[in-house]
Scaffold this motif. Structure first.
Motif, mmCIF file in Angstrom:
data_model
loop_
_atom_site.group_PDB
_atom_site.id
_atom_site.type_symbol
_atom_site.label_atom_id
_atom_site.label_comp_id
_atom_site.label_asym_id
_atom_site.label_seq_id
_atom_site.Cartn_x
_atom_site.Cartn_y
_atom_site.Cartn_z
ATOM 1 N N ILE A 1 5.490 8.212 -10.303
ATOM 2 C CA ILE A 1 5.917 6.699 -9.271
ATOM 3 C C ILE A 1 6.968 5.795 -9.844
ATOM 4 N N GLU A 2 7.965 6.109 -8.491
ATOM 5 C CA GLU A 2 9.107 4.989 -8.606
ATOM 6 C C GLU A 2 9.200 3.799 -7.600
ATOM 7 N N CYS B 1 7.923 3.335 -2.392
ATOM 8 C CA CYS B 1 7.388 3.586 -3.090
ATOM 9 C C CYS B 1 7.845 5.622 -2.689
ATOM 10 N N GLU B 2 8.276 5.703 -4.393
ATOM 11 C CA GLU B 2 8.753 7.102 -4.149
ATOM 12 C C GLU B 2 7.951 8.246 -4.657
ATOM 13 N N SER C 1 0.953 -1.071 -0.236
ATOM 14 C CA SER C 1 0.132 0.143 -0.324
ATOM 15 C C SER C 1 0.613 1.157 0.069
ATOM 16 N N CYS C 2 0.229 2.208 -0.896
ATOM 17 C CA CYS C 2 1.372 3.253 -0.919
ATOM 18 C C CYS C 2 -0.206 4.239 -1.523
ATOM 19 N N ILE C 3 -0.010 5.100 -0.786
ATOM 20 C CA ILE C 3 -0.868 6.075 -0.567
ATOM 21 C C ILE C 3 -1.288 7.798 -1.075
ATOM 22 N N ILE C 4 -1.183 8.675 -2.280
ATOM 23 C CA ILE C 4 -0.924 10.200 -2.193
ATOM 24 C C ILE C 4 -1.737 10.686 -0.838
ATOM 25 N N LYS C 5 -1.669 11.504 0.309
ATOM 26 C CA LYS C 5 -2.505 11.787 0.844
ATOM 27 C C LYS C 5 -2.639 13.180 0.226
ATOM 28 N N THR D 1 -0.939 3.992 -7.319
ATOM 29 C CA THR D 1 0.164 4.453 -6.798
ATOM 30 C C THR D 1 0.313 2.654 -5.610
ATOM 31 N N SER D 2 -0.853 2.427 -5.509
ATOM 32 C CA SER D 2 0.198 0.564 -4.810
ATOM 33 C C SER D 2 1.081 -0.696 -5.828
#
Length: 300
Positions: free
Chosen positions: A57-58, A107-108, A44-48, A90-91
């Motif tokens: 996204i990388e 996650c970058e 999980s990678c979430i842009i808040k 992004t996830s």
């Protein structure tokens, strides 16, 4: 000087949204996911927050001090190209995970329109592996009062396995307080070693071991261990029989020597060889003389 659209958008949103939203910020619903081997997992990678409409996204993988790309330039890299995908912008979803996927994933996100334009978050993935059938070593027979060591080990499971031993399907407790009064053994669950310091008849039975970790368990086949009494009388009797046989053999050899069975053939005269006669000389042996004398013959 004309302003670019992202900069213009940021200036327009500044009074309404405040400075907090001008910094890209990432969060995760689970930073330490755990999955069993061959199953799928979502990192999980979430842009808040961000004001950049299309951030870059990388995803990177960090294992044993080495960093490699997982997702770069909008494409999956390496072997992830056939078993991974981006979910919800992004996830990262990895399918058919293997033990080699255990690593730290980063996650970058780069958001040029934000005041803080870069943010990253680390996800620690653990892929659990079930134990393989352990290798068990059980002695077949041990005399009463002697020590005996039983071994159990496997090296495929992750996390590392712990081990338990069973005799006749009954568990052997590593707790000294739970042992039977007539038992004297030490069980190490971390190494799988079971040591009997002095076996007794009650230790006879069928033994097997189970290797266990968070992903599952595996057991080895049962093996029989017999505890037998030492027959001291039989051992002494066997030694006496061997000594008696050695005495008889020695006596027989001595008798044979005395009777001349091992005498040298040269002493009996049987191996005496008559010397060769020179030309012109005949040897005559008489019974009275017991010796040789010459008889000359001349050839004219």
């Amino acid at each position: 000087m004309a302003l670019r659209r992202p900069e213009l958008l940021r200036l327009l949103l500044l009074p309404l949204l405040g400075c907090r939203l001008l910094a890209v910020e990432l969060i995760s619903s689970n930073t330490q996911p755990v999955v069993q081997e061959f199953q799928s997992v979502e990192l999980s990678c979430i842009i808040k927050s961000t004001v950049t409409p299309d951030p870059r996204i990388e995803w990177k993988k960090i294992r044993d001090g080495e960093t490699s790309y997982v997702f770069f330039d909008n494409k999956m890299q390496g072997d992830f190209a056939t078993r991974a995908e981006i979910l919800s912008r992004t996830s990262l979803v990895i399918k058919n995970t293997t033990r080699m996927d255990t690593a730290t994933y980063r996650c970058e996100v780069a958001a040029p329109s934000d005041t803080k334009s870069i943010d990253e978050i680390n996800i620690q993935l653990t892929v659990q592996v079930k134990p393989m059938t352990p290798r068990c070593t059980v002695p077949k027979a041990v005399p009463v009062g002697k020590s005996a060591s039983l071994h159990c080990h496997e090296n495929e499971g992750f996390p590392k396995s712990t081990y338990s031993w069973y005799r006749n399907s009954e568990p052997l407790s590593p707790d000294t307080k739970a042992k039977p009064h007539n038992s004297s053994y030490t069980l190490n669950p971390a190494t799988g070693t079971l040591v009997f310091h002095a076996v007794h008849k009650g230790d006879t039975g069928r033994y097997f071991c189970i290797a266990t970790n968070d992903a599952g368990f595996a057991k080895c086949e049962e093996q029989e261990m017999e505890v037998y009494d030492l027959n001291i009388g039989g051992i002494i009797g066997g030694v006496l029989v061997v000594l008696a046989v050695l005495v008889l053999i020695t006596f027989g050899i001595c008798c044979a020597y005395r009777r001349g069975y091992f005498a040298n053939g040269k002493e009996s005269g049987e191996s005496y060889k008559t010397p060769a006669k020179p030309d012109g000389v005949n040897y005559i042996r008489t019974d009275d003389e017991g010796d040789f004398r010459h008889k000359s013959s001349f050839v004219i």
